[in-house]
Design a protein around this motif. Sequence first.
Motif, PDB file in Angstrom:
ATOM      1  N   UNK A 218       0.861  -1.191   0.000  1.00 54.67           N
ATOM      2  CA  UNK A 218       0.000   0.000   0.000  1.00 54.67           C
ATOM      3  C   UNK A 218       0.894   1.237   0.000  1.00 54.67           C
ATOM      4  N   UNK A 219       0.446   2.269  -0.712  1.00 55.48           N
ATOM      5  CA  UNK A 219       1.253   3.463  -0.906  1.00 55.48           C
ATOM      6  C   UNK A 219       0.624   4.670  -0.204  1.00 55.48           C
ATOM      7  N   UNK A 220       1.456   5.634   0.100  1.00 59.13           N
ATOM      8  CA  UNK A 220       0.964   6.852   0.742  1.00 59.13           C
ATOM      9  C   UNK A 220      -0.051   7.573  -0.124  1.00 59.13           C
ATOM     10  N   UNK A 221       0.015   7.372  -1.431  1.00 59.15           N
ATOM     11  CA  UNK A 221      -0.926   7.999  -2.362  1.00 59.15           C
ATOM     12  C   UNK A 221      -2.315   7.373  -2.305  1.00 59.15           C
ATOM     13  N   UNK A 222      -2.430   6.212  -1.662  1.00 57.37           N
ATOM     14  CA  UNK A 222      -3.678   5.464  -1.657  1.00 57.37           C
ATOM     15  C   UNK A 222      -3.678   4.306  -2.645  1.00 57.37           C
ATOM     16  N   UNK A 223      -2.682   4.265  -3.534  1.00 53.90           N
ATOM     17  CA  UNK A 223      -2.578   3.171  -4.503  1.00 53.90           C
ATOM     18  C   UNK A 223      -2.196   1.877  -3.800  1.00 53.90           C
ATOM     19  N   UNK A 224      -2.432   0.764  -4.479  1.00 53.33           N
ATOM     20  CA  UNK A 224      -2.027  -0.538  -3.958  1.00 53.33           C
ATOM     21  C   UNK A 224      -1.445  -1.355  -5.106  1.00 53.33           C
ATOM     22  N   UNK A 225      -0.549  -2.299  -4.741  1.00 55.46           N
ATOM     23  CA  UNK A 225       0.090  -3.107  -5.780  1.00 55.46           C
ATOM     24  C   UNK A 225       0.418  -4.484  -5.240  1.00 55.46           C
ATOM     25  N   UNK A 226       0.445  -5.447  -6.141  1.00 53.61           N
ATOM     26  CA  UNK A 226       0.891  -6.790  -5.787  1.00 53.61           C
ATOM     27  C   UNK A 226       2.053  -7.168  -6.692  1.00 53.61           C
ATOM     28  N   UNK A 227       3.012  -7.887  -6.116  1.00 58.35           N
ATOM     29  CA  UNK A 227       4.169  -8.383  -6.861  1.00 58.35           C
ATOM     30  C   UNK A 227       4.251  -9.888  -6.660  1.00 58.35           C
ATOM     31  N   UNK A 228       4.286 -10.635  -7.758  1.00 58.80           N
ATOM     32  CA  UNK A 228       4.500 -12.082  -7.708  1.00 58.80           C
ATOM     33  C   UNK A 228       5.780 -12.388  -8.463  1.00 58.80           C
ATOM     34  N   UNK A 229       6.746 -12.961  -7.769  1.00 55.12           N
ATOM     35  CA  UNK A 229       8.009 -13.294  -8.424  1.00 55.12           C
ATOM     36  C   UNK A 229       8.473 -14.679  -7.977  1.00 55.12           C
ATOM     37  N   UNK A 230       9.070 -15.397  -8.900  1.00 54.05           N
ATOM     38  CA  UNK A 230       9.554 -16.734  -8.594  1.00 54.05           C
ATOM     39  C   UNK A 230      10.807 -17.054  -9.391  1.00 54.05           C
ATOM     40  N   UNK A 231      11.719 -17.751  -8.743  1.00 52.35           N
ATOM     41  CA  UNK A 231      12.923 -18.268  -9.387  1.00 52.35           C
ATOM     42  C   UNK A 231      12.729 -19.719  -9.801  1.00 52.35           C
ATOM     43  N   UNK A 232      11.520 -20.258  -9.612  1.00 51.78           N
ATOM     44  CA  UNK A 232      11.260 -21.686  -9.760  1.00 51.78           C
ATOM     45  C   UNK A 232      10.352 -22.014 -10.942  1.00 51.78           C
ATOM     46  N   UNK A 233      10.297 -21.126 -11.933  1.00 55.23           N
ATOM     47  CA  UNK A 233       9.365 -21.292 -13.051  1.00 55.23           C
ATOM     48  C   UNK A 233      10.122 -21.531 -14.360  1.00 55.23           C
ATOM     49  N   UNK A 234      10.238 -22.781 -14.810  1.00 51.87           N
ATOM     50  CA  UNK A 234      10.910 -23.039 -16.094  1.00 51.87           C
ATOM     51  C   UNK A 234      10.260 -22.311 -17.264  1.00 51.87           C
ATOM     52  N   UNK A 235       8.929 -22.141 -17.201  1.00 51.99           N
ATOM     53  CA  UNK A 235       8.224 -21.342 -18.199  1.00 51.99           C
ATOM     54  C   UNK A 235       8.031 -19.952 -17.605  1.00 51.99           C
TER      55      UNK A 235
END
Length: 331
Positions: A218-235
């Motif tokens: 959550x950001x001070x501006x009121x915005x929100x974000x999600x991050x999905x990251x993985x080192x385990x995805x061959x594709x």
Amino acid sequence: MTELRFALIGCGGMGRSEAKVLAQVPEARLVAVCDVQEPAAQAFGNEMGVPAYSDPAVVLGSSDIGAVIVATPNGLHTQLVLDAAAAGKHIFCEKPMAFTVAECDRMIAAAEQHGVRLMVGQVLWLLPFYSRIVELFDSGLLGKPVAAQVTRTGWFGDPIAPYRLRKATTGGQLYDVTVHEIDLLHHLCGPAKSVLAVMSRSVVQNIDYEDTVQLQIRYQSGAMASIFESLAAPLGYTGGHIVAERGSLVYDTRQRQVSYRLAGEGQSAVTETVNERERENGYLRELRSFTEWVLHGKEPLMTAREGRAAIAVVEAAYQSAQSGQPVEVVA
């Protein structure tokens, strides 16, 4: 001062790349390289036609050197920056800036105390593809972001630099990889307010830290974000969706495409294929900006403050993953 004379400290892949790009900056000149692995230093010094050293103290003690590029393994950044500042050298430090906000604050304070410039190379938003996304939001066309979802996955099984296998030297996935997306979202959404994180190591066994992470910011501006990251995805896949006040944008790095559409009747989607050869190299942009900041006092594209902001989110995310609760980001 008519040119800024650089030494490279850390002759790994990123350091070598930065040094070669530096040759394209008219007012910059590489005059020395250094690596504690003497063969690596000698080999790159021979390639670039400059003296090579294995002791950073020798480089920092040279009156012929005005600035250093710190491109060592992540865990070594803090002390080298402190030593360089004390030696009166301007500093371009590769990401991540450090492992803690407290370390970042020490680095910033040292640069201010000794009157030197300190920039952290959070380059993702300057790379040709991502710079187009930033341009669209900077133009105001879509309005301010209110929500974002970013994905970056790939496979970590290929041979890599040994230091990246250990949390003690790399910090973990958030420091080594995710810090890029965290910084990109900082440029789009502003300072972060809080983060909720979950992470695990389930697939990649040759590392001793998480291989998959999910963050809710959550950001001070009121915005929100999600991050999905993985080192385990061959594709693997890297892309994102950003919802803004007047429209939305989707990007796919594999297709090199950015699509956006304004809200309202009669509006149609616009899709651009970003030709990176027609846009300036992001590493060149940051090194030229650093050089012009030092030589001419020109407003820099970024400073150590952005590097600190990214580390504040990373540090809070690891705390959140341990507690299972949202954690406030240190301002």
